[in-house]
Design a protein around this motif. Structure first.
Motif, short mmCIF file in Angstrom:
data_model
loop_
_atom_site.label_atom_id
_atom_site.label_comp_id
_atom_site.label_asym_id
_atom_site.label_seq_id
_atom_site.Cartn_x
_atom_site.Cartn_y
_atom_site.Cartn_z
N SER A 1 22.52 95.42 66.64
CA SER A 1 21.51 96.13 67.41
C SER A 1 20.29 96.41 66.55
CB SER A 1 22.09 97.45 67.93
OG SER A 1 22.22 98.36 66.86
N GLU B 1 19.38 105.43 66.78
CA GLU B 1 19.06 104.44 67.79
C GLU B 1 17.61 103.99 67.66
OE1 GLU B 1 19.21 104.15 72.69
OE2 GLU B 1 20.07 105.87 71.64
N ARG C 1 16.74 101.99 77.81
CA ARG C 1 18.04 102.16 77.18
C ARG C 1 19.13 102.32 78.24
NH1 ARG C 1 18.52 108.45 75.40
NH2 ARG C 1 19.76 107.58 73.71
N GLN D 1 25.58 104.69 77.60
CA GLN D 1 26.19 104.11 76.40
C GLN D 1 27.01 105.12 75.61
OE1 GLN D 1 23.37 103.32 73.03
NE2 GLN D 1 21.81 103.65 74.59
N ASP E 1 28.62 99.55 68.32
CA ASP E 1 27.38 99.24 69.05
C ASP E 1 27.63 99.06 70.55
OD1 ASP E 1 26.09 99.42 66.67
OD2 ASP E 1 25.73 97.28 66.42
N GLU F 1 25.44 99.79 73.15
CA GLU F 1 24.24 99.86 73.98
C GLU F 1 24.32 99.05 75.28
OE1 GLU F 1 22.50 99.71 69.72
OE2 GLU F 1 24.27 98.99 70.77
#
Length: 230
Positions: free
Chosen positions: A21, A37, A44, A48, A178, A180
């Motif tokens: 990411s 982040e 976004r 998440q 990760d 996301e």
């Protein structure tokens, strides 16, 4: 409290390896990982961190030591990656994905095939690729969509990017990091990403056999193959 953590590195100068990411990472207090982040804008994934909590509680993601969701600040235990053979990485990740897909509580963030189609349409409109360059890809996606048994009622909790950089082996077990892109999705999306990133067609059978807990059938290979094209 987050203020109790001491940062001893340069986030921008020496980011730690692992993960794919845009987040900045650094080691703190010797045994912790600070992750900031990279993008907390409107694009976004709003779920998440809720998904991360579910995965951490299930022992799939590392346990959370501190989380400031609004600012995208996360502290996890620092896990020293250990070398692992490709076959063991594939089997270990497939087992993690089976456990992940058995969890509940993930929510949808758009439709995966619809999201891909939107990207293929958006890139030429933004001038990021030459006109007509992606036309064949749009046609191919339509063909796959027509053939694939896409059914949102069967979707499972999915990571959506279990490439080898998002899997850590600590010498005893595997962890997924990760989150996301995590969302509800067709289970074969995760399996296809895993198979594609190993670069070995022969390992597709290992992915399926480990995940399914049985010998894969022709339909399993067909679904995986179509999703690998996606």
């Amino acid at each position: 409290e987050f203020s109790d953590y001491r940062f001893d590195g340069d986030l921008e100068g020496e980011p730690l390896a692992g993960g794919a990411s845009g987040a900045l990472t650094g080691r703190v207090n010797d045994d912790s990982l600070l992750r900031i982040e990279g993008d907390v804008g409107p694009a976004r994934n709003p779920s998440q961190y809720a998904h991360l909590r579910i995965a951490a509680d299930a022992g799939i993601a590392p346990p959370i030591r501190h989380l400031d969701e609004a600012n995208g600040v996360l502290v996890l235990p620092f896990i020293e990656p250990r070398p692992v053979a490709t076959e063991q990485l594939v089997a270990g990740t497939a087992s993690l994905l089976r456990s992940l897909h058995e969890t509940t509580g993930f929510v949808a963030n758009g439709d995966h095939l619809g999201n891909i189609r939107s990207v293929l349409t958006m890139l030429p409109a933004m001038g990021r690729v030459a006109p007509g360059l992606l036309d064949a890809h749009v046609v191919a996606l339509d063909e796959v969509t027509a053939a694939y048994p896409w059914d949102p009622s069967t979707f499972v909790s999915s990571h959506n990017d279990p490439n080898q950089f998002n899997v850590i082996y600590d010498g005893e077990r595997f962890w997924l990091i990760d989150w996301e892109t995590s969302t509800l999705n067709d289970r074969f999306v995760d399996l296809a990403v895993l198979a594609n990133h190993q670069g070995a067609e022969a390992l597709s059978g290992l992915v399926l056999e480990t995940y399914l807990g049985r010998s894969p059938e022709a339909e399993d290979f067909a679904r995986l193959g179509l999703m690998q094209l996606v």
